[in-house]
Design a protein around this motif. Structure first.
Motif, PDB file in Angstrom:
ATOM      1  N   ARG A 109       0.720  -1.254   0.018  1.00 45.72           N
ATOM      2  CA  ARG A 109      -0.031   0.090   0.193  1.00 45.72           C
ATOM      3  C   ARG A 109       0.791   1.426   0.170  1.00 45.72           C
ATOM      4  O   ARG A 109       0.519   2.278  -0.675  1.00 45.72           O
ATOM      5  CB  ARG A 109      -0.894  -0.053   1.147  1.00 45.72           C
ATOM      6  CG  ARG A 109      -2.417  -0.199   0.778  1.00 45.72           C
ATOM      7  CD  ARG A 109      -3.441  -0.620   1.601  1.00 45.72           C
ATOM      8  NE  ARG A 109      -3.275  -1.696   2.067  1.00 45.72           N
ATOM      9  CZ  ARG A 109      -2.942  -2.143   3.571  1.00 45.72           C
ATOM     10  NH1 ARG A 109      -3.017  -1.327   4.425  1.00 45.72           N
ATOM     11  NH2 ARG A 109      -2.794  -3.482   3.772  1.00 45.72           N
ATOM     12  N   TYR A 112       2.165   1.590  -3.611  1.00 43.12           N
ATOM     13  CA  TYR A 112       1.122   1.809  -4.797  1.00 43.12           C
ATOM     14  C   TYR A 112       0.004   2.516  -4.487  1.00 43.12           C
ATOM     15  O   TYR A 112      -0.850   3.225  -5.253  1.00 43.12           O
ATOM     16  CB  TYR A 112       0.596   0.427  -5.480  1.00 43.12           C
ATOM     17  CG  TYR A 112       1.736  -0.257  -6.066  1.00 43.12           C
ATOM     18  CD1 TYR A 112       2.615  -0.327  -7.084  1.00 43.12           C
ATOM     19  CD2 TYR A 112       1.955  -1.505  -5.137  1.00 43.12           C
ATOM     20  CE1 TYR A 112       3.522  -0.743  -7.239  1.00 43.12           C
ATOM     21  CE2 TYR A 112       3.324  -2.324  -5.632  1.00 43.12           C
ATOM     22  CZ  TYR A 112       3.975  -2.049  -6.787  1.00 43.12           C
ATOM     23  OH  TYR A 112       5.122  -2.636  -7.129  1.00 43.12           O
ATOM     24  N   GLY A 113      -0.281   2.885  -3.245  1.00 39.66           N
ATOM     25  CA  GLY A 113      -1.414   3.326  -2.671  1.00 39.66           C
ATOM     26  C   GLY A 113      -1.365   5.072  -2.512  1.00 39.66           C
ATOM     27  O   GLY A 113      -2.379   5.473  -2.007  1.00 39.66           O
ATOM     28  N   ASP A 114      -0.194   5.633  -2.502  1.00 37.60           N
ATOM     29  CA  ASP A 114      -0.238   7.174  -2.304  1.00 37.60           C
ATOM     30  C   ASP A 114      -0.556   7.409  -0.827  1.00 37.60           C
ATOM     31  O   ASP A 114      -1.416   8.104  -0.747  1.00 37.60           O
ATOM     32  CB  ASP A 114      -0.853   7.826  -3.436  1.00 37.60           C
ATOM     33  CG  ASP A 114      -0.383   9.120  -3.544  1.00 37.60           C
ATOM     34  OD1 ASP A 114       0.639   9.459  -2.884  1.00 37.60           O
ATOM     35  OD2 ASP A 114      -0.885   9.929  -4.315  1.00 37.60           O
ATOM     36  N   ARG A 115      -0.062   6.804   0.182  1.00 32.80           N
ATOM     37  CA  ARG A 115      -0.756   6.903   1.320  1.00 32.80           C
ATOM     38  C   ARG A 115       0.432   7.275   2.566  1.00 32.80           C
ATOM     39  O   ARG A 115       1.405   6.580   2.764  1.00 32.80           O
ATOM     40  CB  ARG A 115      -1.095   5.377   1.966  1.00 32.80           C
ATOM     41  CG  ARG A 115      -2.194   4.903   1.226  1.00 32.80           C
ATOM     42  CD  ARG A 115      -3.480   5.327   2.030  1.00 32.80           C
ATOM     43  NE  ARG A 115      -3.470   4.796   3.399  1.00 32.80           N
ATOM     44  CZ  ARG A 115      -4.034   3.719   3.818  1.00 32.80           C
ATOM     45  NH1 ARG A 115      -4.519   2.788   3.021  1.00 32.80           N
ATOM     46  NH2 ARG A 115      -4.056   3.423   5.196  1.00 32.80           N
TER      47      ARG A 115
END
Ligand SMILES: [Zn+2]
Length: 273
Positions: A109, A112-115
């Motif tokens: 995450r 790839y999740g921009d978190r």
């Protein structure tokens, strides 16, 4: 969770709104969720009790070169079989946690999740795990993405982790010190030998690397160490540029025998050499 909750909290305020009022308001609007499974939790930037139980922090005793956890203390100079069989070009490597299912969920995450809150969580654990590396005031150098991949992803997770560590330790982050000069395949799914071939010659240190580091050591920052081929290739690029002392910090590390997060913190490696 008792003592454990201390470990998993990032301690970063939930917002830049003033103090407790801002935090309470935000938590009412967005109740804090487990960073891994999104179950409700009491504090922001934390894991729920179930995910926390599966989390395996790497604590001493471990191999002083590779940071691989030992089942029993073998003395300060005892190396892991891996470090003896294939000595790494860097001096020391440290990792915060064993790469298991929970760690894999967080890293994918983060990637790839921009978190960014995941970078805060992981980076804080890394700042603790690398405590013995910070005394020499190293420059933090994230493993670079190839420019094409950086555009596609908008986000280099290693740079985000390095920024968090830099904020917590006061160390300088230099994302331009090492560049990726060759577009490589993703390392996922490749054998150890293919990984080494894939990243050979992929990195180059900035021509002014020595001047920029002012004689300080470098700590390479990466999200996961699998076979170590990427951080070894970055180390070689730094050595070529004249930087002698290179250490490594990662959030997670693959430890043989630890694929399954349900097992205890027992390294399934042969340390009898
Ligand atoms: Zn959870």
């Amino acid at each position: 969770m008792d003592g454990g909750s201390l470990l998993v909290k990032t301690g970063v305020a939930a917002a830049r709104l003033p103090g407790r009022v801002g935090r309470t308001l935000l938590e009412t609007l967005y109740p804090p969720l487990c960073l891994n499974c999104e179950a409700a939790v009491a504090d922001a930037d934390a894991l729920c009790a179930s995910c926390f139980r599966q989390f395996r922090a790497i604590t001493p005793p471990y191999c002083p070169r590779l940071g691989i956890p030992f089942q029993i203390a073998l003395g300060p100079d005892a190396l892991s079989a891996e470090a003896i069989a294939d000595p790494p070009p860097f001096d020391r490597s440290r990792s915060a946690v064993v790469y298991n299912e929970v760690a894999r969920g967080l890293v994918s995450r983060l990637k790839y999740g921009d978190r960014p809150e995941l970078a805060r969580f992981c980076g804080r654990l890394m700042a603790n795990a690398g405590a013995e590396l910070w005394g020499a005031e190293p420059v933090l150098v994230p493993v670079p993405l190839h420019p094409f991949r950086a555009i596609a992803r908008r986000y280099n997770q290693s740079l985000e982790l390095a920024r968090v560590i830099g904020r917590l330790t006061g160390l300088k982050v230099d994302p331009q010190l090492v560049g990726r000069v060759k577009r490589t395949r993703q390392q996922v799914g490749l054998s150890a030998e293919a990984r080494t071939r894939n990243v050979a010659g992929a990195f180059r240190a900035h021509p002014e690397a020595l001047a920029r580091t002012l004689g300080r050591p470098v700590v390479i920052v990466d999200d996961v160490i699998t076979t170590g081929s990427t951080v070894k290739a970055v180390t070689r690029a730094l050595h070529k540029a004249g930087i002698e002392r290179v250490d490594v910090i990662s959030f997670a590390r693959v430890v043989v025998g630890h694929e399954d997060g349900s097992s205890g913190l027992v390294a399934g490696i042969d340390v009898t050499i």
